[in-house]
Scaffold this motif. Structure first.
Motif, PDB file in Angstrom:
ATOM      1  N   GLY A  79       0.820  -1.209   0.000  1.00 18.71           N
ATOM      2  CA  GLY A  79       0.000   0.000   0.000  1.00 18.71           C
ATOM      3  C   GLY A  79       0.849   1.251   0.000  1.00 18.71           C
ATOM      4  O   GLY A  79       2.064   1.202  -0.136  1.00 18.71           O
ATOM      5  N   SER A  80       0.168   2.370   0.180  1.00 14.83           N
ATOM      6  CA  SER A  80       0.828   3.655   0.065  1.00 14.83           C
ATOM      7  C   SER A  80       0.676   4.430   1.363  1.00 14.83           C
ATOM      8  O   SER A  80      -0.393   4.467   1.947  1.00 14.83           O
ATOM      9  N   ASN A  83       1.054   9.603   4.959  1.00 14.26           N
ATOM     10  CA  ASN A  83       1.836  10.784   5.310  1.00 14.26           C
ATOM     11  C   ASN A  83       2.871  11.127   4.251  1.00 14.26           C
ATOM     12  O   ASN A  83       2.977  12.259   3.817  1.00 14.26           O
ATOM     13  N   TYR A  84       3.637  10.136   3.827  1.00 16.64           N
ATOM     14  CA  TYR A  84       4.727  10.405   2.872  1.00 16.64           C
ATOM     15  C   TYR A  84       4.268  10.303   1.426  1.00 16.64           C
ATOM     16  O   TYR A  84       5.004  10.676   0.525  1.00 16.64           O
ATOM     17  N   ARG A  85       3.100   9.717   1.213  1.00 15.38           N
ATOM     18  CA  ARG A  85       2.591   9.480  -0.141  1.00 15.38           C
ATOM     19  C   ARG A  85       3.574   8.664  -0.960  1.00 15.38           C
ATOM     20  O   ARG A  85       3.823   8.967  -2.125  1.00 15.38           O
ATOM     21  N   GLN A  86       4.174   7.697  -0.325  1.00 15.71           N
ATOM     22  CA  GLN A  86       5.114   6.822  -0.997  1.00 15.71           C
ATOM     23  C   GLN A  86       4.723   5.382  -0.701  1.00 15.71           C
ATOM     24  O   GLN A  86       4.055   5.120   0.295  1.00 15.71           O
ATOM     25  N   PRO A  87       5.174   4.439  -1.566  1.00 11.11           N
ATOM     26  CA  PRO A  87       4.883   3.036  -1.258  1.00 11.11           C
ATOM     27  C   PRO A  87       5.443   2.669   0.120  1.00 11.11           C
ATOM     28  O   PRO A  87       6.575   3.024   0.440  1.00 11.11           O
ATOM     29  N   VAL A  91       9.180   3.191   2.108  1.00  7.44           N
ATOM     30  CA  VAL A  91       9.321   3.966   3.344  1.00  7.44           C
ATOM     31  C   VAL A  91      10.014   3.118   4.406  1.00  7.44           C
ATOM     32  O   VAL A  91      10.930   3.563   5.100  1.00  7.44           O
ATOM     33  N   GLU A  94      13.745   2.153   3.568  1.00  9.45           N
ATOM     34  CA  GLU A  94      14.669   3.274   3.727  1.00  9.45           C
ATOM     35  C   GLU A  94      15.252   3.308   5.134  1.00  9.45           C
ATOM     36  O   GLU A  94      16.371   3.756   5.344  1.00  9.45           O
ATOM     37  N   ARG A  95      14.461   2.827   6.105  1.00  9.35           N
ATOM     38  CA  ARG A  95      14.902   2.898   7.502  1.00  9.35           C
ATOM     39  C   ARG A  95      15.568   1.614   7.989  1.00  9.35           C
ATOM     40  O   ARG A  95      16.158   1.600   9.067  1.00  9.35           O
ATOM     41  N   PRO A 272      17.648   7.652  12.758  1.00 11.32           N
ATOM     42  CA  PRO A 272      16.493   7.534  11.846  1.00 11.32           C
ATOM     43  C   PRO A 272      16.116   6.098  11.511  1.00 11.32           C
ATOM     44  O   PRO A 272      16.142   5.701  10.352  1.00 11.32           O
ATOM     45  N   ARG A 276      11.552   4.988  15.246  1.00  8.97           N
ATOM     46  CA  ARG A 276      11.046   6.346  15.097  1.00  8.97           C
ATOM     47  C   ARG A 276      10.005   6.441  14.018  1.00  8.97           C
ATOM     48  O   ARG A 276       9.057   7.211  14.113  1.00  8.97           O
ATOM     49  N   THR A 280       6.371   8.095  14.454  1.00  5.55           N
ATOM     50  CA  THR A 280       5.863   9.129  13.550  1.00  5.55           C
ATOM     51  C   THR A 280       4.573   8.658  12.881  1.00  5.55           C
ATOM     52  O   THR A 280       3.609   9.412  12.769  1.00  5.55           O
ATOM     53  N   ASN A 284       0.786  10.324  13.154  1.00  7.63           N
ATOM     54  CA  ASN A 284       0.146  10.831  11.944  1.00  7.63           C
ATOM     55  C   ASN A 284      -0.988   9.934  11.457  1.00  7.63           C
ATOM     56  O   ASN A 284      -1.491  10.130  10.359  1.00  7.63           O
TER      57      ASN A 284
END
Lengths: 321, 542
Positions: A79-80, A83-87, A91, A94-95, A272, A276, A280, A284
């Motif tokens: 899904g998407s 908050n970030y409007r990214q897959p 997201v 990346e972390r 990051p 976290r 976040t 949100n």
């Protein structure tokens, strides 16, 4: 062996499926319409609203949504993010490196030192060394994570200023050599890792020590000693394999949880990582990301336990039958 | 097994070697003028169509330009539009654009880009920007650097079109659905003084200078927004010189910074466009779930008299704030109305008098009971995100208890509060607004049309609505100001909001590395203001 493996895989798969279902419905029964978070602009027209609902699959019924979610899940689609409007997968991924670096290093360090210290303390039981070691381990084990982290920052990054305050690096700085860059990275990693390792190590020491003490009281240990086995071999060949079992279980459980459980360390050190991200996402109401993270943690716990099960077969002869 | 024995030892040795190396501190250099700003909130996206936080807007302002900007007195000044004029009807605007401006990718900026941007946002109703272009009927390119915009009616806030100008050659390729969806815009191409080169959501966003910036190359080489998860750490980073500014310092840390008085750190308590209000549910509709007592203006006015705002500010906000009155904050001096002697300042006796006269009598427990026989007991909703508001709430509870009004506090998250507001399911709540430079949008919030949209108190007053229509169409500034004064007066008299405080922007910045800080507006902050003067004018101290 093959039957055992198959059984374990099936068990793991079933657990994941149940958790996936729970995750999905848990977020859906929470109060509030996610569309409000998605569109912070109340001025939006009904058409546009419908468009966004459709885009995020919020226009279908619950069961249909679940079916779509499952179908997408199998094709690796989470899904998407609201908050970030990214897959979501992007997201989260990346972390992941930041968390693995922190949690991985801390875990390895705490296991090595924890097991080593546990063995030494058990071997020297009753001595002054044992008492001191045991007290320290107990203190470490019972200290609140955020408190240790703050104290570490205060001592090493504020008063002495020998380590950076936090973060993973200083963007905009250039390094004269690869070595200097590496050293800087380790510098940033050092405090959070050591803090995390300190938090974890106490538990490992305690478990290792008591487990080894228990094994050493067994009759077969006396027999081995009577046979004239050297202290070294006594420990390595006879005591340790059995004493390691509870520790392996503990490691397996911890490994899964600490993926998401580094929230406090990550917050104090502004690291990051996934912890976290989870926080976040929660503030949100970013349900897709939360769902993805829960899934990620679930899989981590289950895979770690699966590995532990397999490892038992090598460590514990009783499981083989 | 034998070899493994050395592994832990090796690891330890390696670790200590590395520490020794970092300890030396050698090997790094900062050859350029890097400016670092500390944030507590992540920059959620670089795509202007989906962003909402002040932090993300700041990056947008650095990347994109607008047609106009504002000087320190909030007069409209040229930006991408070098000049403009409006015909007698007040509906046909002609914009003459800057020549020789290039996009970050080297393409020339022309009137076609402006036309494209406005139409793209208008036709697809994108984001918050739609409001600014909704009234544009026809946009026509006259030549490469001239275009006309025809609006359906005269619009007083023109030419303050708060829309970032987008490059047509990039955005025309983007499906409007993606523009509000997953288009990340990770390398935004604008005309602004800086361009994003590296965006790591939870970590930092790094921008480098646009060498060809049309207003002249800024003195900074890089601007980096660093994301912190811990305020104390962020403040320490400022003290140690890792950061150059913190644009939004929490009160406690700000006080600490002021007390320490580091000669190289300047603390600035600036006026800001934001305020905190106590809002009533004044929705006069059967579906409203608010307490009907609050529809009585006397009750609202009594509550206002019973609240000591200065005390709230001194205790809950550590003194950082100013007693508020009308909808347009004091920062906007030109538009702000001071209610003067009509202001309902703290006077609990007056509160009791009003309540007695309106028929709200105390029962034997001291709690007042309304004419309808129901006790004056209301639910106050507070955001869990704001510790300051929570402190305020418990103080308000005590203040109101002393005049016989019962308050129950419920702390919920912003999302849930938003839902409750939209459903009219509340009595009172505390929240705030961040006001645009032109007062239209904040005044509009209180119009009847905005009920179930932007309105959060369900206020409705036909006289106010008419004035709002009128002020939007009044092209004479002085004349318009009178209308806006009147609107503020009416809204204040009806007391649908109790304006608690005009909140300052607490900023702290280092003065030993860069000079050229600009406060814009004059009493405002150095950053976060719809203008980027500081970024453009900062230069290193040699």
């Amino acid at each position: 062996m093959r039957g055992y493996l198959f059984q374990k895989i099936m068990q793991a798969g079933l657990t994941i499926l149940i958790v996936v279902a729970l995750n999905f419905f848990l977020f859906r029964i929470m109060p509030g319409d996610p569309i409000r978070v998605l569109i912070r602009n109340p001025k939006i027209s009904a058409d546009a609203l419908e468009r966004v609902r459709e885009q995020f699959g919020l226009n279908e019924g619950r069961l249909v949504q679940f079916w779509i979610y499952l179908r997408d899940l199998f094709s690796g689609e989470l899904g998407s993010s609201f908050n970030y409007r990214q897959p979501v997968i992007d997201v989260i991924m990346e972390r992941v490196p930041a968390t693995i670096m922190l949690v991985g290093t801390a875990t390895v360090l705490s296991i090595i030192f924890g097991v080593l210290l546990g063995v030494i303390l058990a071997w020297k039981r009753g001595t002054r060394l044992d008492i001191v070691g045991l007290s320290i381990s107990l203190i470490l084990y019972s200290m609140p994570t955020f408190w240790v982290a703050i104290i570490m920052v205060m001592i090493f990054a504020v008063y002495w200023q020998i380590f950076p305050l936090g973060g993973m690096g200083m963007p905009g700085v250039f390094y004269t050599s690869l070595w200097a860059e590496l050293a800087s990275k380790v510098g940033y990693l050092f405090l959070p890792t050591v803090t995390f390792a300190l938090i974890l190590v106490g538990e490992y020491v305690l478990i290792m020590r008591s487990s080894l003490l228990e094994v050493m009281r067994e009759d077969y240990m006396l027999t081995a000693r009577a046979k004239g086995v050297s202290n070294r071999d006594l420990l390595r060949k006879h005591a340790l394999p059995n004493a390691m079992l509870p520790v392996v279980t503990l490691i397996a459980i911890n490994l899964g949880f600490i993926v998401g459980g580094a929230i406090q360390i990550e917050t104090v050190f502004s690291w990051p990582g996934l912890g976290r991200l989870m926080y976040t996402a929660l503030t949100n109401r970013d349900y897709p990301v939360l769902q993805g993270l829960f899934l990620f943690v679930t899989i981590a716990v289950i895979v770690a336990n699966f590995c532990a099960d397999i490892l038992y077969r090598y460590l514990d002869p009783r499981v083989k039958s | 097994m034998k070899r493994l024995k050395w592994l832990p030892l090796l690891l330890v040795v390696l670790m200590f070697c590395s520490i020794a190396l970092t300890g030396c501190g050698g090997g790094t250099q900062e050859s350029q003028y890097v400016f670092r700003s500390g944030y507590m909130r992540e920059i959620e996206s670089l795509n202007p169509m989906v962003i909402w936080s002040v932090q993300a807007y700041e990056v947008m302002y650095l990347t994109y330009n607008f047609l106009i900007s504002w000087d320190e007195d909030l007069n409209v000044i040229p930006e991408l539009a070098r000049e403009w004029e409006v015909d007698e009807s007040g509906k046909l605007w002609t914009f003459y654009l800057q020549e020789g401006v290039t996009w970050h990718d080297g393409e020339p900026f022309t009137a076609e880009d402006v036309k494209f941007t406005f139409e793209y946002i208008r036709d697809n109703e994108l984001g918050y920007f739609y409001d600014y272009v909704a009234a544009m009927e026809e946009i026509e390119v006259i030549d490469e650097y001239t275009l006309t915009v025809k609006t359906d009616e005269p619009i007083a806030w023109m030419p303050q079109i708060l829309v970032p100008i987008l490059p047509a050659h990039i955005w025309s390729e983007i499906d409007p659905e993606d523009a509000e969806g997953e288009f990340a815009n990770d390398n935004p191409i604008g005309t602004g003084p800086f361009k994003v080169v590296d965006h790591r959501k939870g970590e930092y966003t790094r921008l480098v200078v646009n060498e060809d910036y049309y207003k002249g190359r800024p003195g900074l080489d890089e601007v980096i927004f660093m994301i912190y998860a811990n305020t104390d750490l962020m403040v320490e980073a400022l003290k140690q010189g890792e950061l150059d500014i913190i644009s939004d310092v929490p009160g406690a840390q700000f006080k600490a910074l002021q007390d320490v008085a580091d000669p190289n750190i300047l603390t600035l308590e600036a006026d800001s466009p934001s305020f905190t209000e106590l809002a009533f549910n004044v929705w006069d509709d059967p579906v409203s779930l608010g307490n009907p007592h609050l529809l009585d203006k006397n009750v609202r006015m009594a509550i206002e008299y019973a609240i000591d705002r200065q005390e709230l500010i001194d205790v809950a906000l550590m003194g950082y704030g100013e007693v508020a009155s009308t909808l347009v904050p004091k920062l906007f001096e030109y538009w702000h109305l001071d209610p003067g002697p009509g202001f309902r300042s703290f006077d609990p006796v007056q509160a009791e008098v009003i309540l007695e006269e309106a028929g709200y009598q105390r029962d034997d427990q001291g709690l007042r009971v309304g004419p309808d026989g129901e006790p004056m007991s209301y639910m106050l909703l507070i955001r869990s995100e704001s510790p300051d508001n929570q402190k305020m709430a418990s103080m308000i509870k005590d203040m109101l208890a002393s005049v016989g009004i019962g308050i129950e506090i419920s702390v919920i998250d912003e999302g849930t509060l938003t839902d409750r507001i939209f459903e009219g399911d509340f009595d009172l709540f505390i929240w705030g607004w961040y006001v645009d430079i032109d007062p239209t949008s904040i005044l509009k919030v209180a119009t009847t049309d905005e009920i179930l949209s932007w309105s959060d108190c369900f206020y409705s007053n036909p006289e106010y609505d008419v004035l709002h229509q009128l002020q939007q169409r009044t092209m004479d500034r002085e004349e318009r100001r009178e209308l806006i004064y009147e609107m503020q007066r009416i809204f204040y008299n009806d007391a649908a909001y109790i304006m608690l405080s005009y909140d300052p922007e607490l900023q702290a910045y280092r003065t030993d590395r860069y000079t050229g800080w600009v406060r814009n507006p004059r009493t405002g902050p150095v950053m976060y203001t719809n203008v980027i003067d500081s970024y453009e004018q900062l230069r290193p101290i040699e």
